[in-house]
Design an enzyme around this catalytic site. Sequence first.
Site, PDB file in Angstrom:
ATOM      1  CG  HIS A  12      36.996  37.004  44.970  1.00  0.00           C
ATOM      2  ND1 HIS A  12      38.226  37.395  45.447  1.00  0.00           N
ATOM      3  CD2 HIS A  12      36.127  37.952  45.386  1.00  0.00           C
ATOM      4  CE1 HIS A  12      38.103  38.530  46.117  1.00  0.00           C
ATOM      5  NE2 HIS A  12      36.832  38.887  46.084  1.00  0.00           N
ATOM      6  CD  GLU A  60      40.203  34.011  46.925  1.00  0.00           C
ATOM      7  OE1 GLU A  60      41.283  33.425  47.085  1.00  0.00           O
ATOM      8  OE2 GLU A  60      39.998  34.852  46.022  1.00  0.00           O
ATOM      9  CG  HIS A 101      47.103  38.996  43.324  1.00  0.00           C
ATOM     10  ND1 HIS A 101      45.750  39.232  43.258  1.00  0.00           N
ATOM     11  CD2 HIS A 101      47.680  39.893  42.493  1.00  0.00           C
ATOM     12  CE1 HIS A 101      45.501  40.242  42.448  1.00  0.00           C
ATOM     13  NE2 HIS A 101      46.661  40.654  41.956  1.00  0.00           N
TER      14      HIS A 101
END
Length: 237
Positions: A43, A70, A190
């Site tokens: 990410h 991401e 998450h």
Amino acid sequence: MTKLSVNINKIATLRNSRGGDLPNVVQFAKDVQRFGAEGVTIHPRPDERHIRYQDAYDLKPVVHTEYNIEGNPIPKFIDLVLDIKPTQVTLVPDAEDAITSNAGWDTIKHKDFLIEVIKEFKDNGIRTSIFVDPDMCQIQGAKDTGTDRIELYTESFAHQFKFGNKEGIKPYMECAGLANSLQLGINAGHDLSLENIKFFKENITGLLEVSIGHALVSESLYLGVENVIQMYLHRLQ
């Protein structure tokens, strides 16, 4: 079996805290795949405080499983993804100063923007996923953008599970049911951990992939990376 994609941002954070190249993110990506992980997730953020844009290029030749990038689809990020052509791009509406991802897309408000971005990625052969809260309206909105998958934002579930409230899974079950009926693939991520992943997996029909970084790296400090990956794979069977 749900695929395990290891987010290696925390390895880059550790490297950057000291300078130099230890730990080496490319070697770590090689190792987690050798240990059984079925994907590698990164990410990159605009300030490059953990994964750097150059890391994304350096990882491309060594990720032989699924490569998931991401990020917030700002122009620089879009150009990066189109250049690398990973297996999957996951769109996350991060503010530039966010410590970590803290909300899913409003797929209704940003529908036109998401349609445009997703079309460009799909035209280039890249599977798309949208990071969303467990909200039925947002799942339907995601379908209308043309995305291939959604990634359920699981912080709320993980927080409630930690305090023994297993009812926190219900919105995710409902959203998964809708996503399956709409033929949307389901990812999740998450705050998923060894503590809660088995329960989550058992209750989410059609879960294709989980992306886990912070918890997995933290657990590995005590239990070892190879052992932790095997523990996740066992729970995801």
